[in-house]
Scaffold this active site. Structure first.
Site, mmCIF file in Angstrom:
data_model
loop_
_atom_site.group_PDB
_atom_site.id
_atom_site.type_symbol
_atom_site.label_atom_id
_atom_site.label_comp_id
_atom_site.label_asym_id
_atom_site.label_seq_id
_atom_site.Cartn_x
_atom_site.Cartn_y
_atom_site.Cartn_z
ATOM 1 N N HIS A 185 -0.568 -2.771 2.313
ATOM 2 C CA HIS A 185 0.253 -2.338 1.193
ATOM 3 C C HIS A 185 1.699 -2.720 1.486
ATOM 4 O O HIS A 185 2.193 -2.498 2.590
ATOM 5 C CB HIS A 185 0.118 -0.815 1.071
ATOM 6 C CG HIS A 185 0.911 -0.189 -0.020
ATOM 7 N ND1 HIS A 185 2.110 0.457 0.209
ATOM 8 C CD2 HIS A 185 0.670 -0.073 -1.349
ATOM 9 C CE1 HIS A 185 2.566 0.942 -0.930
ATOM 10 N NE2 HIS A 185 1.711 0.634 -1.885
ATOM 11 N N HIS A 228 -4.011 4.191 -8.509
ATOM 12 C CA HIS A 228 -2.773 4.868 -8.067
ATOM 13 C C HIS A 228 -2.961 6.370 -7.842
ATOM 14 O O HIS A 228 -2.000 7.140 -7.872
ATOM 15 C CB HIS A 228 -1.649 4.620 -9.082
ATOM 16 C CG HIS A 228 -0.293 4.457 -8.473
ATOM 17 N ND1 HIS A 228 0.688 5.417 -8.560
ATOM 18 C CD2 HIS A 228 0.251 3.445 -7.772
ATOM 19 C CE1 HIS A 228 1.783 5.001 -7.942
ATOM 20 N NE2 HIS A 228 1.544 3.802 -7.443
#
Length: 393
Positions: free
Chosen positions: A290, A190
């Site tokens: 994504h 992340h």
């Protein structure tokens, strides 16, 4: 005005709807009665997208909805300043809706317009663990019961620029718990883990059989991605914060990625996602879009995915930690079964356009309720360390 044909469908209305949990839907209607849906969700920047759409609506009302490429290029190039998360996310929703209209007008799925399908179903994965990864064994077992064969989880909580190596051991333990259930697992750093720690964590995970490590570094560091790729054999994935094929270019040319993860709601819609996919194939890079977002974005990803050979897996936001019981992936769909998960896969939607039917009445109702209640747009948390300094979320 866009180039006309004898069968032009002129855009008569462009609307945006802010709905829970954190999504921004786009609805485009043509003068001859076709309706297309898009998604321009940019998590944490909803008001900016709404502002961008005020401009897009002014510019493209009356244009031919069939002229997808002309509209895309005009939206991208004609204002001189271009690119970036806000402008590209707004363009994304517009583009997706136009593809939906074209498919419905011609009576075929979008994937048919992209060259037809190369697969009948797409592999999907679900999220476990949340922002503060914990209880992953139970969550992975539940995902397995739901039909998934793969999951993704965050690697760590907040870390200092350099932190104790002890904080990385829990990541390895959680991966082992999931793998013990016979499931594949992607590990999302992340962008929270800076270079010195990322190298350590990537090496620790190398022997654990993870599917990929995602955003092991910040997206501004393509050279450092390439360095990390030379250090470990685990596939490296990134792309949600790259907003066009131009931003993917240094990653591909630098041999920095094994898996490209463009977000269809951020990268320029179906048009640009398809271009990025083809560009990735040139460099033998897999595609795994994504998509921790809503059903329109998911449908758009699948439409591209079934037509691209290098596409290998799809993120799916069903019961992700950002959603709620009354605002989840299936909430705004008239028929949620279109995304049913079986043996780790979702069957390719066969309906015209995106292949989904939106519950328009519910979308309008929830958007009005959201507005009347004065609910602020979603914001990501802001994390600080023990010394008070900002940390990556």
């Amino acid at each position: 005005m866009s180039l006309k044909t004898s069968a032009s469908s002129f855009i008569s209305k462009i609307e945006v709807f802010r709905v829970p949990p954190r999504w921004l839907f786009v609805r485009i209607e043509t003068a001859d009665g076709f309706v297309g849906w898009g998604e321009s969700t940019l998590e944490g920047h909803t008001e900016a997208i709404e502002g961008a759409f005020a401009d897009l609506a002014q510019r493209f009302l009356g244009w031919d909805a069939d002229g997808i490429e002309d509209i895309w290029q005009t939206a991208y190039r004609a204002r001189f300043y271009r690119g970036g998360p806000v402008l590209m996310s707004a363009l994304s929703g517009l583009d997706i809706a136009l593809w939906d209209i074209k498919g419905k007008k011609l009576g075929v799925p979008v994937w048919q317009l992209l060259g037809g399908k190369v697969r009948d179903r797409v592999r999907v994965y679900g999220w476990i663990g949340g922002d503060h990864p914990s209880a992953v064994r139970e969550a992975a077992r539940e995902r397995k019961e739901q039909g998934f064969t793969a999951v993704k989880m965050n690697a760590t909580e907040a870390l200092a620029w350099l932190d104790s190596p002890e904080l990385l051991k829990g990541t390895v333990e959680r991966v082992r718990e999931v793998r013990a259930l016979g499931m594949d697992v992607g590990v999302d750093f992340h962008g929270r883990v800076h270079k010195g720690m990322a190298r350590q964590l990537a090496k620790l995970l190398e022997g654990e059989g993870v599917l990929f490590i995602e955003e092991p570094l910040l997206p501004t560091q393509p050279s450092e991605f390439a360095d990390l790729g030379r250090l470990v054999s685990t596939p490296i994935a990134a792309g949600e914060r790259l907003y066009s094929r131009h931003e993917f270019r240094p990653y591909f040319e630098g041999h920095a990625l094994d898996v490209a993860q463009p977000d269809v709601s951020h990268c320029g819609g179906i048009s640009e996602l398809a271009r990025i996919a083809s560009m990735a194939e040139t460099y033998d890079v897999a595609l795994a879009p994504h998509c921790p977002l809503g059903p329109i974005a998911l449908a758009a990803c699948i439409a591209v995915g079934v037509s691209k050979l290098n596409y290998f897996i799809q993120e799916m936001s069903w019961q992700i930690h950002y959603n709620s019981d009354d605002a989840d992936l299936f909430t705004y769909l008239a028929d949620p079964s279109v995304f049913a998960v079986k043996d780790g896969y979702v069957t390719t939607p066969s309906g015209p356009g995106l292949g989904i039917v939106m519950n328009e009445e519910l979308v309008r109702t929830r958007a009005k309720e959201h507005s009347r209640a004065g609910i602020e747009a979603w914001r990501n948390p802001i994390w600080r360390g023990e010394d008070g300094s900002i940390r990556e979320w």
